[in-house]
Design an enzyme around this catalytic site. Structure first.
Site, PDB file in Angstrom:
ATOM      1  N   PHE A 181       1.054  10.373   3.616  1.00 50.54           N
ATOM      2  CA  PHE A 181       2.403   9.872   3.064  1.00 50.54           C
ATOM      3  C   PHE A 181       1.965   8.704   2.178  1.00 50.54           C
ATOM      4  CE2 PHE A 181       1.874   7.446   7.241  1.00 50.54           C
ATOM      5  CZ  PHE A 181       2.307   6.390   6.949  1.00 50.54           C
ATOM      6  N   CYS A 182       2.894   8.050   1.535  1.00 47.91           N
ATOM      7  CA  CYS A 182       2.613   7.160   0.654  1.00 47.91           C
ATOM      8  C   CYS A 182       3.920   6.760   0.070  1.00 47.91           C
ATOM      9  CB  CYS A 182       1.857   7.498  -0.537  1.00 47.91           C
ATOM     10  SG  CYS A 182       2.398   8.533  -1.809  1.00 47.91           S
ATOM     11  N   THR A 183       4.125   5.695  -0.906  1.00 43.61           N
ATOM     12  CA  THR A 183       5.425   5.054  -1.513  1.00 43.61           C
ATOM     13  C   THR A 183       6.334   6.264  -1.843  1.00 43.61           C
ATOM     14  OG1 THR A 183       4.371   3.171  -1.739  1.00 43.61           O
ATOM     15  CG2 THR A 183       6.559   3.243  -2.560  1.00 43.61           C
ATOM     16  N   CYS A 188       0.022  10.534  -1.691  1.00 46.12           N
ATOM     17  CA  CYS A 188      -0.375  11.399  -0.662  1.00 46.12           C
ATOM     18  C   CYS A 188      -0.490  12.937  -1.116  1.00 46.12           C
ATOM     19  CB  CYS A 188       0.894  11.548   0.300  1.00 46.12           C
ATOM     20  SG  CYS A 188       2.582  11.326  -0.394  1.00 46.12           S
ATOM     21  N   ILE A 210       7.639   7.825   1.421  1.00 47.76           N
ATOM     22  CA  ILE A 210       8.283   7.234   2.107  1.00 47.76           C
ATOM     23  C   ILE A 210       9.763   6.784   1.773  1.00 47.76           C
ATOM     24  CG2 ILE A 210       8.600   4.963   3.275  1.00 47.76           C
ATOM     25  CD1 ILE A 210       5.791   4.540   3.154  1.00 47.76           C
TER      26      ILE A 210
END
Length: 282
Positions: A181-183, A188, A210
């Site tokens: 996961f990432c922003t 990701c 996210i």
């Protein structure tokens, strides 16, 4: 006037960047939009902000190109314009990993929707009973602002360090379902593709990152806020600007408590850099 902030990306083969770049810049400037669009042979990555009508008009224009017809941007609202100018840049990669380029025509990595991920985290395993590892692909200063409960993070300073970090910890991921996961999804997705290529057996990307998770299911299983790369610095699970700020001298994240320090001067210094070369250059 309320400002609409959008972010979107897509890995798709582009061979006409020299034509796309001026066309996109002209369209955005005519609409009064500000932000950044990155174009590379592997795809597009964009962050734009402006009035609702201008954003919708640009997206209608973009969707008319079949390559971008399925791009669905993530949105948030703000009272102020977060960007100072409009930039459209040609790059080697839309997110730098310094590895062989993603090949869009070979398909994207498997993904898990926010609601499905929440269900996995609620029950403590995926639908086949495997333990779920949440793998944070962001930089260390972003992770410090907030992340998923019990997430694995490799303390990297930049995304190009991710492949080496995975190689060092690959054995720890065996027999588990890994969710990167990432922003907003771009790191990701690229991380998930890389992990597949190096033999991590069961890996997913969090669809939309996210911010999409916040939008669809809130802050369940998440602790803290989400760092964003504009003047807002961080958003809470309600997608509202949160307390942390970024020092524009040294780029460190400054907590609400640190903002009370006499060393915190907006645009000049913070407790992390006071007296340093970064602070002196500000």
């Amino acid at each position: 006037m309320q400002i609409v902030n959008i972010s979107a990306y897509k890995f798709v083969s582009l061979d006409d960047i020299e034509t796309l770049r001026p066309a996109m810049r002209e369209r955005c400037e005519a609409a009064g939009l500000k932000g950044t669009i990155l174009l590379a042979p592997e795809g597009i990555n964009m962050f734009l902000a402006g009035p609702r009508a201008a954003i919708d008009g640009f997206m209608d224009w973009l969707h008319a190109d079949a390559r971008f017809a399925d791009i669905a941007p993530k949105e948030s609202l703000s009272e102020n314009q977060p960007f100072k100018r409009m930039l459209v840049r040609a790059k080697k990669e839309i997110i730098t990993m310094k590895m062989p380029l993603i090949r869009p025509e070979e398909g994207r990595a498997p993904s898990v929707r926010p609601a499905e991920l929440k269900r996995w985290l609620d029950q403590g395993h995926d639908d086949e009973g495997r333990p779920v590892v949440m793998l944070d692909t962001r930089n260390d200063f972003e992770v410090a602002v907030g992340t998923f409960e019990d997430a694995v993070e490799y303390d990297i300073a930049k995304f190009s360090e991710f492949p080496e970090a995975v190689a060092a910890h690959k054995a720890e991921l065996e027999g588990k379902t890994v969710v990167s996961f990432c922003t907003g999804g771009i790191r990701c997705e690229k991380a998930a593709i890389h992990m597949q290529e190096v033999g991590v057996e069961r890996v997913y990307q969090l669809e939309g990152g996210i911010l999409k998770y916040f939008e669809e299911v809130g802050g369940s299983h998440y602790r803290g806020d989400c760092f964003v790369f504009d003047y807002r610095t961080a958003l809470n699970p309600n997608l509202e600007p949160a307390g942390p700020k970024q020092c524009f001298a040294c780029r460190a994240v400054v907590t609400p408590q640190e903002q009370q320090s006499p060393h915190y001067v907006v645009g000049k210094s913070c407790p992390h850099c006071i007296g340093s070369k970064d602070q002196a250059a500000a």
